[in-house]
Design an enzyme around this catalytic site. Structure first.
Site, mmCIF file in Angstrom:
data_model
loop_
_atom_site.group_PDB
_atom_site.id
_atom_site.type_symbol
_atom_site.label_atom_id
_atom_site.label_comp_id
_atom_site.label_asym_id
_atom_site.label_seq_id
_atom_site.Cartn_x
_atom_site.Cartn_y
_atom_site.Cartn_z
ATOM 1 N N CYS A 77 0.835 -1.209 0.000
ATOM 2 C CA CYS A 77 0.000 0.000 0.000
ATOM 3 C C CYS A 77 0.874 1.265 0.000
ATOM 4 O O CYS A 77 1.598 1.514 -0.949
ATOM 5 C CB CYS A 77 -0.998 -0.038 1.153
ATOM 6 S SG CYS A 77 -2.315 1.196 0.989
ATOM 7 N N HIS A 175 -3.894 -4.877 -0.030
ATOM 8 C CA HIS A 175 -3.431 -5.408 1.258
ATOM 9 C C HIS A 175 -3.522 -6.932 1.228
ATOM 10 O O HIS A 175 -4.596 -7.487 1.474
ATOM 11 C CB HIS A 175 -4.303 -4.864 2.400
ATOM 12 C CG HIS A 175 -4.019 -3.434 2.725
ATOM 13 N ND1 HIS A 175 -3.033 -3.068 3.610
ATOM 14 C CD2 HIS A 175 -4.582 -2.299 2.269
ATOM 15 C CE1 HIS A 175 -3.007 -1.745 3.691
ATOM 16 N NE2 HIS A 175 -3.926 -1.251 2.888
ATOM 17 N N GLU A 177 -2.514 -8.987 3.374
ATOM 18 C CA GLU A 177 -2.829 -9.478 4.721
ATOM 19 C C GLU A 177 -4.315 -9.374 5.046
ATOM 20 O O GLU A 177 -4.781 -9.957 6.026
ATOM 21 C CB GLU A 177 -1.985 -8.723 5.767
ATOM 22 C CG GLU A 177 -2.440 -7.327 6.102
ATOM 23 C CD GLU A 177 -2.062 -6.227 5.111
ATOM 24 O OE1 GLU A 177 -2.313 -5.046 5.429
ATOM 25 O OE2 GLU A 177 -1.536 -6.536 4.015
#
Length: 193
Positions: A77, A175, A177
């Site tokens: 990001c 993202h 994650e």
């Protein structure tokens, strides 16, 4: 394997740590130059505003260290955006690793782009096992244009770079994650580089 997550006060560190644990690895969070230089893999996260994040990097000299790293580095990001030449956000000079500038989405679309969108035109082993038009989670108001370093695209107002790669440096606008099993697969691919 030693996995360093760079801590400069502008990252979503806990969710990245948890995602790495879910795929069977352990990482550590640090701003220590030596620990970062000797890690096998480095993750450069980022959440927030570009100019203040760059100032935080400069406080520890990390803006000097990061471009010199030789192991695989993954910017996430804002981390990816700071690896570019410049950003319109706060008129920020970036690390200059990727040969592209960060620009703001037009007023024609809602910003930030927040939620799920597809990635496509996937290149490099970072996306091994990921099918075209897989959904990833994004939150951003600024983007990298398509360029020679582009390894994945997303379309929102315009087609832009949702992932970049140059030498040992990788960047993803989304993202991983927070992108479920396919985001974790991309993290695993990075750790297996």
């Amino acid at each position: 394997m030693k996995i360093a997550i760079i801590d400069y006060g502008a990252g979503n560190l806990q969710s990245i740590l948890f995602a790495i644990e879910r795929i069977g690895f352990t990482a550590f969070v640090t701003k220590d130059w030596n620990l970062i230089k000797t890690a096998d893999k480095v993750i450069f996260p980022g959440v927030g505003e570009a100019s203040s994040a760059m100032e935080k990097l400069k406080e520890n000299g990390l803006h000097i260290l990061i471009p010199t790293l030789k192991q695989p580095v993954l910017g996430i990001c804002l981390g990816m955006q700071l690896m570019c030449r410049t950003s319109e956000e706060g008129n920020t000079t970036g690390l200059g690793i990727f040969d592209v500038d960060i620009i703001k989405f037009s007023k024609e679309v809602k910003v930030p782009q927040m939620g799920w969108n597809t990635i496509y035109n996937l290149k490099t082993t970072l996306f091994q096992g990921i099918k075209e038009k897989e959904y990833m989670y994004l939150v951003h108001s600024f983007y990298a244009s398509k360029c020679s370093n582009t390894i994945a695209n997303t379309d929102y107002d315009t087609e832009y770079s949702s992932a970049l790669q140059k030498d040992n440096f990788y960047g993803v606008q989304f993202h991983p994650e927070k992108s479920g099993v396919f985001g974790e697969k991309i993290l695993l691919n990075f750790l297996n580089l």
